[in-house]
Scaffold this motif. Structure first.
Motif, PDB file in Angstrom:
ATOM      1  N   TYR A 266     -83.069 -77.301 -41.673  1.00 54.64           N
ATOM      2  CA  TYR A 266     -82.740 -76.806 -43.007  1.00 54.64           C
ATOM      3  C   TYR A 266     -81.947 -75.504 -42.961  1.00 54.64           C
ATOM      4  O   TYR A 266     -81.805 -74.813 -43.963  1.00 54.64           O
ATOM      5  CB  TYR A 266     -84.031 -76.632 -43.822  1.00 54.64           C
ATOM      6  CG  TYR A 266     -84.881 -77.881 -43.766  1.00 54.64           C
ATOM      7  CD1 TYR A 266     -84.429 -79.075 -44.332  1.00 54.64           C
ATOM      8  CD2 TYR A 266     -86.090 -77.890 -43.097  1.00 54.64           C
ATOM      9  CE1 TYR A 266     -85.179 -80.235 -44.244  1.00 54.64           C
ATOM     10  CE2 TYR A 266     -86.851 -79.056 -43.006  1.00 54.64           C
ATOM     11  CZ  TYR A 266     -86.384 -80.218 -43.589  1.00 54.64           C
ATOM     12  OH  TYR A 266     -87.117 -81.375 -43.493  1.00 54.64           O
ATOM     13  N   ILE A 267     -81.419 -75.167 -41.791  1.00 53.86           N
ATOM     14  CA  ILE A 267     -80.709 -73.900 -41.608  1.00 53.86           C
ATOM     15  C   ILE A 267     -79.528 -73.754 -42.569  1.00 53.86           C
ATOM     16  O   ILE A 267     -79.264 -72.666 -43.061  1.00 53.86           O
ATOM     17  CB  ILE A 267     -80.255 -73.702 -40.128  1.00 53.86           C
ATOM     18  CG1 ILE A 267     -79.632 -72.322 -39.918  1.00 53.86           C
ATOM     19  CG2 ILE A 267     -79.315 -74.798 -39.681  1.00 53.86           C
ATOM     20  CD1 ILE A 267     -80.548 -71.156 -40.237  1.00 53.86           C
ATOM     21  N   LYS A 268     -78.835 -74.827 -42.863  1.00 60.01           N
ATOM     22  CA  LYS A 268     -77.674 -74.732 -43.766  1.00 60.01           C
ATOM     23  C   LYS A 268     -78.100 -74.197 -45.131  1.00 60.01           C
ATOM     24  O   LYS A 268     -77.451 -73.313 -45.688  1.00 60.01           O
ATOM     25  CB  LYS A 268     -77.008 -76.104 -43.903  1.00 60.01           C
ATOM     26  CG  LYS A 268     -75.768 -76.110 -44.757  1.00 60.01           C
ATOM     27  CD  LYS A 268     -75.162 -77.496 -44.801  1.00 60.01           C
ATOM     28  CE  LYS A 268     -73.954 -77.558 -45.702  1.00 60.01           C
ATOM     29  NZ  LYS A 268     -73.395 -78.921 -45.770  1.00 60.01           N
ATOM     30  N   ASP A 269     -79.196 -74.712 -45.665  1.00 56.51           N
ATOM     31  CA  ASP A 269     -79.693 -74.240 -46.960  1.00 56.51           C
ATOM     32  C   ASP A 269     -80.198 -72.806 -46.875  1.00 56.51           C
ATOM     33  O   ASP A 269     -79.951 -71.997 -47.770  1.00 56.51           O
ATOM     34  CB  ASP A 269     -80.796 -75.150 -47.481  1.00 56.51           C
ATOM     35  CG  ASP A 269     -80.277 -76.520 -47.879  1.00 56.51           C
ATOM     36  OD1 ASP A 269     -79.098 -76.631 -48.273  1.00 56.51           O
ATOM     37  OD2 ASP A 269     -81.049 -77.489 -47.787  1.00 56.51           O
ATOM     38  N   PHE A 270     -80.928 -72.488 -45.812  1.00 61.99           N
ATOM     39  CA  PHE A 270     -81.425 -71.121 -45.642  1.00 61.99           C
ATOM     40  C   PHE A 270     -80.262 -70.142 -45.555  1.00 61.99           C
ATOM     41  O   PHE A 270     -80.288 -69.094 -46.199  1.00 61.99           O
ATOM     42  CB  PHE A 270     -82.291 -71.009 -44.375  1.00 61.99           C
ATOM     43  CG  PHE A 270     -83.728 -71.395 -44.561  1.00 61.99           C
ATOM     44  CD1 PHE A 270     -84.733 -70.452 -44.442  1.00 61.99           C
ATOM     45  CD2 PHE A 270     -84.095 -72.707 -44.833  1.00 61.99           C
ATOM     46  CE1 PHE A 270     -86.081 -70.796 -44.595  1.00 61.99           C
ATOM     47  CE2 PHE A 270     -85.419 -73.074 -44.995  1.00 61.99           C
ATOM     48  CZ  PHE A 270     -86.422 -72.118 -44.873  1.00 61.99           C
ATOM     49  N   LEU A 271     -79.256 -70.484 -44.762  1.00 61.97           N
ATOM     50  CA  LEU A 271     -78.097 -69.604 -44.605  1.00 61.97           C
ATOM     51  C   LEU A 271     -77.352 -69.451 -45.928  1.00 61.97           C
ATOM     52  O   LEU A 271     -76.961 -68.342 -46.299  1.00 61.97           O
ATOM     53  CB  LEU A 271     -77.154 -70.148 -43.521  1.00 61.97           C
ATOM     54  CG  LEU A 271     -75.878 -69.346 -43.267  1.00 61.97           C
ATOM     55  CD1 LEU A 271     -76.191 -67.928 -42.820  1.00 61.97           C
ATOM     56  CD2 LEU A 271     -75.021 -70.061 -42.219  1.00 61.97           C
ATOM     57  N   GLY A 272     -77.165 -70.548 -46.639  1.00 62.32           N
ATOM     58  CA  GLY A 272     -76.461 -70.494 -47.916  1.00 62.32           C
ATOM     59  C   GLY A 272     -77.182 -69.646 -48.953  1.00 62.32           C
ATOM     60  O   GLY A 272     -76.554 -68.983 -49.776  1.00 62.32           O
ATOM     61  N   THR A 273     -78.489 -69.643 -48.911  1.00 63.78           N
ATOM     62  CA  THR A 273     -79.280 -68.894 -49.876  1.00 63.78           C
ATOM     63  C   THR A 273     -79.481 -67.445 -49.461  1.00 63.78           C
ATOM     64  O   THR A 273     -79.369 -66.534 -50.278  1.00 63.78           O
ATOM     65  CB  THR A 273     -80.664 -69.563 -50.069  1.00 63.78           C
ATOM     66  OG1 THR A 273     -80.453 -70.900 -50.530  1.00 63.78           O
ATOM     67  CG2 THR A 273     -81.511 -68.806 -51.076  1.00 63.78           C
TER      68      THR A 273
END
Length: 187
Positions: A83-90
């Protein structure tokens, strides 16, 4: 059997890295790419990779490869992981660093899972891992979380501070792709 596949991605940076890695050693593997809208699933990296590859192969009607990348923090039991993409985006790079502030442990690993699938077949997984740690962002910020991941083998540099050849020689993506290359060469 075919030594070509469709790499399911719309990410130009990932496509560039995959083509650069496969170009070494004259693998004879042809890669084209196609962006395919597959559902964003939840689960383990392996579950997500298998489901995406099977869906993409059915849509495309040809052998394809999907890739899932995870950045796993040791202190958080492997999260944010896939889920790194979502964490990074947020949260951004700084927010990811702040998540680890209370733990005193910045160890992490980058995990790449390629899933190869021919239409109607079970996906086959190829994983690569690179150990490192999370650091304050250094280097260009144009490729995901590269500025905050300092691999153990990186001589004190983050992925973002390395040139493409240096990163590709030790990256999680390289290690997974080498396993895929060996599989395709043996077909």
């Amino acid at each position: 059997m075919s030594k070509s596949f469709v790499f399911v991605t719309g990410n130009a940076n990932k496509l560039k890295e995959v083509k650069a890695i496969l170009a070494t050693g004259d693998s004879g593997i042809e890669v084209t790419n196609q962006a395919v809208d597959v559902p964003e699933l939840q689960g383990t990296t392996q579950e997500i990779a298998k489901a995406k590859a099977a869906t993409a192969a059915k849509i495309i009607g040809a052998p394809c490869v999907t890739e899932d990348t995870a950045l796993c923090f040791e202190a958080m039991g492997g999260l944010p992981g896939p889920y790194i993409k979502d964490f990074l985006g947020t949260l951004g790079h700084d927010g990811l660093n702040k998540m680890l502030a209370g733990f005193g442990n910045t160890n992490a690993y980058a995990l790449c899972t390629f899933a190869y699938c021919e239409p109607g077949s079970e996906p086959i997984l190829f994983e690569g891992r690179t150990d490192g740690r999370i650091v304050p962002a250094r280097g260009p910020t144009n490729f995901g979380w590269d500025p905050i991941f300092e691999p153990v083998e990186g001589n004190g540099r983050t992925y973002a501070e390395m040139d493409g050849a240096a990163k590709n020689a030790i990256s999680h993506r390289y290690r997974a792709l080498e396993k895929l290359r060996a599989y395709l060469a043996a077909k």
